[in-house]
Scaffold this active site. Structure first.
Site, mmCIF file in Angstrom:
data_model
loop_
_atom_site.group_PDB
_atom_site.id
_atom_site.type_symbol
_atom_site.label_atom_id
_atom_site.label_comp_id
_atom_site.label_asym_id
_atom_site.label_seq_id
_atom_site.Cartn_x
_atom_site.Cartn_y
_atom_site.Cartn_z
ATOM 1 N N ARG A 49 0.831 -1.224 0.000
ATOM 2 C CA ARG A 49 0.000 0.000 0.000
ATOM 3 C C ARG A 49 0.859 1.265 0.000
ATOM 4 O O ARG A 49 0.490 2.261 -0.619
ATOM 5 C CB ARG A 49 -0.959 -0.003 1.198
ATOM 6 C CG ARG A 49 -2.164 -0.884 0.960
ATOM 7 C CD ARG A 49 -3.193 -0.768 2.061
ATOM 8 N NE ARG A 49 -4.396 -1.524 1.686
ATOM 9 C CZ ARG A 49 -5.400 -1.796 2.502
ATOM 10 N NH1 ARG A 49 -5.362 -1.384 3.751
ATOM 11 N NH2 ARG A 49 -6.456 -2.466 2.074
ATOM 12 N N GLY B 264 -12.339 -4.884 1.465
ATOM 13 C CA GLY B 264 -13.781 -4.647 1.468
ATOM 14 C C GLY B 264 -14.249 -3.771 0.311
ATOM 15 O O GLY B 264 -15.319 -4.000 -0.257
ATOM 16 N N GLY C 67 -8.934 -9.076 0.048
ATOM 17 C CA GLY C 67 -8.293 -9.829 1.126
ATOM 18 C C GLY C 67 -7.283 -10.888 0.749
ATOM 19 O O GLY C 67 -6.167 -10.595 0.324
ATOM 20 N N LYS D 291 -17.436 -18.413 2.415
ATOM 21 C CA LYS D 291 -18.868 -18.320 2.691
ATOM 22 C C LYS D 291 -19.683 -17.715 1.573
ATOM 23 O O LYS D 291 -19.385 -16.628 1.092
ATOM 24 C CB LYS D 291 -19.086 -17.475 3.945
ATOM 25 C CG LYS D 291 -18.649 -18.165 5.212
ATOM 26 C CD LYS D 291 -19.009 -17.279 6.374
ATOM 27 C CE LYS D 291 -18.625 -17.938 7.697
ATOM 28 N NZ LYS D 291 -18.578 -16.928 8.749
#
Ligand code: 3PG
Ligand code: MG
Length: 396
Positions: free
Chosen positions: A36, A377, A354, A197
């Protein structure tokens, strides 16, 4: 979406508030990944070289509106200086007297990092008074924090309404890459979605089936789809309460002419542990006492074949339990195949979110995709088709 860039903006002698994402991963007090910070350098160098007084603002971790000393940005400011190869000044606060005085002392070209904006509750509340305190420090606002743009916070959204606001070069690169992958992709376009998920990626899957020609589902999420179709998945991770939802997604895909690709074979073990005894079986033959931990070689071979026909690929989430060997095999093989097509100029490949970055780094191909987003996110919300407040604020 058209957004304002730094092209043609006069910044010499101006105080520029640069919203960056200095929220780097830290373990035992050490920064574990400088990506980053590295990605931020082009904007800082451009502004500084043009004579701007660069004031970097960012959140770090989640101090929840309190001054938490272990969440100070001071060590990150030092690391940024090392990555930039130049002096970076640090202000002990992001608003008020310490910030104002540090800004007043700046000369053209200087770089200042402000303390963590989340030390104030006004940041996450997008409090107009806090946004005004930030805005007071500067003449212009530049947002280079795509990875925080899903948050409607004072430093990402509120302040953009108070100062002339522009996208920095990193924000610009992210938006251009993402738009070329989903908003107006060269077709056929496919998405690979992995992870554990269905429940966290429902909106994402729902949006994708309307946009891509092929949707590849891997990871533990695929188990839920297999089980929803009536197959036994043994002890595998899956979400029994999501079966109806999974069938809805399949029906929606069919109606939209989106082909959904599920694994045809899987790698099994009795438990998730490094290098246990494994078995590879067709998806129809998973025994009750085993768990699915990766997609199998026949699935990988099928996917590689499909890659040859694709022009664009978006990837989010590993297709197996890649952190535990040998269940990294399929993710690594696929990542390498995508990298090869990309290097050959045959495929535009965009990845993010992620675990995806760690998986591609593990596969040794992080630099070989067309674009890899450093956003977590924000990348997911963008894939969900949502408008990111920090991006909307930069609209031309
Ligand atoms: C991130 O690390 O994904 C961004 O910096 C946003 O952080 P947050 O999830 O704490 O808002
Ligand atoms: Mg986070």
């Amino acid at each position: 979406m058209a957004f304002r860039t730094l092209d043609g903006v006069a910044v010499a002698g101006k105080r520029v508030l640069l919203r960056a994402d200095l929220n780097v991963p830290v373990r035992d007090g050490k920064i574990t990944d400088l990506t980053r910070l590295e990605r931020l350098c082009p904007t800082i160098r451009e502004l500084s070289a043009a004579g701007a007084r660069v004031i970097v603002a960012s959140h770090f971790d989640r101090p929840k509106g309190k001054r938490v000393p272990s969440m100070s940005l001071a060590p990150v400011a030092t690391a940024l200086g090392q990555v930039l190869g130049r002096k970076v000044i640090f202000a002990e606060d992001c608003i008020g007297l310490p910030a104002q005085q540090a800004v007043e002392r700046l000369r053209d070209g200087d770089v200042l990092v402000l303390e963590n904006t989340r030390f104030y509750p006004g940041e996450e509340k997008n409090d107009p008074a806090f946004a005004a305190d930030l805005a007071k420090l500067a003449d212009l606002y530049v947002n280079d924090a795509f990875s925080a743009a899903h948050r409607a916070h004072a430093s990402t959204e509120g302040v953009a309404k108070l100062l002339p606001a522009y996208a920095g070069r990193l924000m610009q690169a992210e938006l251009e890459a993402l738009e070329s992958a989903l908003s107006h992709p060269t077709r056929p376009v496919a998405a690979i979605v992995g992870g554990s998920k269905v429940s966290t990626k429902l909106d994402l899957l729902g949006n994708l089936v309307g946009k891509v020609n092929v949707l590849v589902i891997g990871g533990a999420m695929a188990n839920t789809f297999l089980a929803a179709e009536g197959l036994g998945v043994g002890k595998s991770l899956q979400e029994a309460e999501m079966h109806a939802t999974a069938r809805d997604i399949l029906a929606k895909a069919k109606a939209a002419n989106c082909e959904v690709v599920l694994p045809v074979d899987v790698v099994l073990a009795a438990e998730l542990a490094p290098n246990p005894p494994t078995r590879t079986v067709p998806v129809e033959a998973v025994p009750a006492d085993m768990m699915i931990l990766d997609v199998g070689p026949a699935t990988v071979a099928g996917l590689k074949q499909r890659l040859a026909a694709l022009k664009t690929l978006v990837w989010n989430g590993p297709v197996g339990a890649f952190e535990t060997p040998p269940f990294d095999a399929a993710t690594t093989a696929l990542a390498q195949a995508v990298a090869e097509r990309t290097r050959a100029g045959a495929l535009r490949s965009v990845a993010g979110g992620g675990d995806t970055v760690s998986a591609l780094r593990h596969a040794g191909v992080l630099e070989q995709f067309s674009y890899v987003s450093t956003a977590g996110g924000a990348f997911l919300e963008w894939m969900e088709g949502k408008t990111l407040p920090g991006v909307a604020a930069l609209e031309a």
